[in-house]
Design a protein around this motif. Structure first.
Motif, PDB file in Angstrom:
ATOM      1  N   GLU A   1       0.835  -1.214   0.000  1.00 21.14           N
ATOM      2  CA  GLU A   1       0.000   0.000   0.000  1.00 21.14           C
ATOM      3  C   GLU A   1       0.864   1.257   0.000  1.00 21.14           C
ATOM      4  O   GLU A   1       0.538   2.242  -0.662  1.00 21.14           O
ATOM      5  CB  GLU A   1      -0.957  -0.010   1.186  1.00 21.14           C
ATOM      6  N   GLU A   2       1.968   1.225   0.703  1.00 20.97           N
ATOM      7  CA  GLU A   2       2.900   2.363   0.715  1.00 20.97           C
ATOM      8  C   GLU A   2       3.469   2.601  -0.683  1.00 20.97           C
ATOM      9  O   GLU A   2       3.542   3.736  -1.158  1.00 20.97           O
ATOM     10  CB  GLU A   2       4.013   2.090   1.723  1.00 20.97           C
ATOM     11  N   ALA A   3       3.866   1.528  -1.356  1.00 21.32           N
ATOM     12  CA  ALA A   3       4.381   1.648  -2.728  1.00 21.32           C
ATOM     13  C   ALA A   3       3.288   2.140  -3.673  1.00 21.32           C
ATOM     14  O   ALA A   3       3.562   2.893  -4.615  1.00 21.32           O
ATOM     15  CB  ALA A   3       4.926   0.306  -3.205  1.00 21.32           C
ATOM     16  N   PHE A   4       2.072   1.754  -3.418  1.00 19.11           N
ATOM     17  CA  PHE A   4       0.936   2.141  -4.254  1.00 19.11           C
ATOM     18  C   PHE A   4       0.708   3.663  -4.206  1.00 19.11           C
ATOM     19  O   PHE A   4       0.257   4.258  -5.191  1.00 19.11           O
ATOM     20  CB  PHE A   4      -0.329   1.409  -3.788  1.00 19.11           C
ATOM     21  N   LEU A   5       1.039   4.285  -3.099  1.00 13.98           N
ATOM     22  CA  LEU A   5       0.807   5.727  -2.936  1.00 13.98           C
ATOM     23  C   LEU A   5       1.503   6.571  -3.998  1.00 13.98           C
ATOM     24  O   LEU A   5       1.028   7.659  -4.314  1.00 13.98           O
ATOM     25  CB  LEU A   5       1.248   6.187  -1.539  1.00 13.98           C
ATOM     26  N   ILE A   6       2.593   6.091  -4.571  1.00  8.96           N
ATOM     27  CA  ILE A   6       3.293   6.894  -5.572  1.00  8.96           C
ATOM     28  C   ILE A   6       2.801   6.623  -6.997  1.00  8.96           C
ATOM     29  O   ILE A   6       3.321   7.191  -7.935  1.00  8.96           O
ATOM     30  CB  ILE A   6       4.828   6.723  -5.484  1.00  8.96           C
ATOM     31  N   THR A   7       1.802   5.763  -7.150  1.00  9.32           N
ATOM     32  CA  THR A   7       1.226   5.513  -8.473  1.00  9.32           C
ATOM     33  C   THR A   7       0.165   6.564  -8.764  1.00  9.32           C
ATOM     34  O   THR A   7      -0.230   7.324  -7.879  1.00  9.32           O
ATOM     35  CB  THR A   7       0.582   4.109  -8.566  1.00  9.32           C
ATOM     36  N   GLU A   8      -0.326   6.574 -10.006  1.00 12.10           N
ATOM     37  CA  GLU A   8      -1.373   7.529 -10.362  1.00 12.10           C
ATOM     38  C   GLU A   8      -2.777   7.001 -10.043  1.00 12.10           C
ATOM     39  O   GLU A   8      -3.765   7.688 -10.245  1.00 12.10           O
ATOM     40  CB  GLU A   8      -1.283   7.897 -11.857  1.00 12.10           C
ATOM     41  N   TYR A   9      -2.865   5.787  -9.515  1.00 15.07           N
ATOM     42  CA  TYR A   9      -4.161   5.159  -9.234  1.00 15.07           C
ATOM     43  C   TYR A   9      -4.673   5.532  -7.849  1.00 15.07           C
ATOM     44  O   TYR A   9      -3.900   5.866  -6.958  1.00 15.07           O
ATOM     45  CB  TYR A   9      -4.040   3.632  -9.339  1.00 15.07           C
ATOM     46  N   ASN A  10      -5.995   5.436  -7.682  1.00 12.35           N
ATOM     47  CA  ASN A  10      -6.620   5.718  -6.389  1.00 12.35           C
ATOM     48  C   ASN A  10      -7.075   4.455  -5.672  1.00 12.35           C
ATOM     49  O   ASN A  10      -7.167   4.437  -4.454  1.00 12.35           O
ATOM     50  CB  ASN A  10      -7.847   6.632  -6.570  1.00 12.35           C
TER      51      ASN A  10
END
Length: 154
Positions: free
Chosen positions: A104-113
């Motif tokens: 989830e932490e890595a996901f924060l830097i993606t453009e997805y919500n």
């Protein structure tokens, strides 16, 4: 990310064999309660160390280790969690929660919500406990019954 007993870190090329073992063993032991061997054996055979290495080049792949032994893995590919497995002996010890938190932490830097996962029957309750909501189900010819799940992260 380090806990008292285990470390979560990025996959390295030398991790392929250990990661393959985690996936293969967990598929047969944990998922064996919910899926037939005719579904699990091809998946088991697919996740060779060579295939794990190729997939890790395409994904943000993490491993959980205890004393230099890989006991879990998870990957993020765009907005989807992939290959999330914890060795049966190490399940229900907080490793999955920490691994998911790192994803989830890595996901924060993606453009997805919204973070998505196609969860097995075996894993669906874990994701629900972690805040994911079921969005339907389907039967994959390769993986059997799967639940589409998602969690709004940002």
């Amino acid at each position: 990310m380090k806990s008292n007993l285990f470390t979560i870190r990025k996959f390295k090329p030398g991790d392929a064999e250990g990661t393959s073992i985690v996936i293969q063993k967990t598929l047969l032991e944990s998922n064996g309660e919910d899926y037939s061997i005719s579904i699990l054996k091809p998946l088991h055979d697919y996740f060779t160390p060579e295939k794990v290495t190729l997939l890790a080049e395409e994904r943000h792949t993490l491993v959980a280790e205890i004393e230099d032994i890989i006991v879990g893995t998870a990957a993020l590919e765009e907005d989807h969690i992939q290959t999330f497995f914890i060795l049966p002996l190490f399940q229900k010890k907080g490793i999955g929660r920490k691994l998911l938190s790192a994803i989830e932490e890595a996901f924060l830097i993606t453009e997805y919500n919204t973070l998505r996962v196609n969860a097995s029957v075996t894993g669906a309750s874990f994701y629900e406990k972690m805040g994911f909501k079921r969005q339907g189900s389907y039967t994959s010819e390769h993986a059997g019954l799967q639940f589409k799940m998602e969690k709004v992260i940002k």
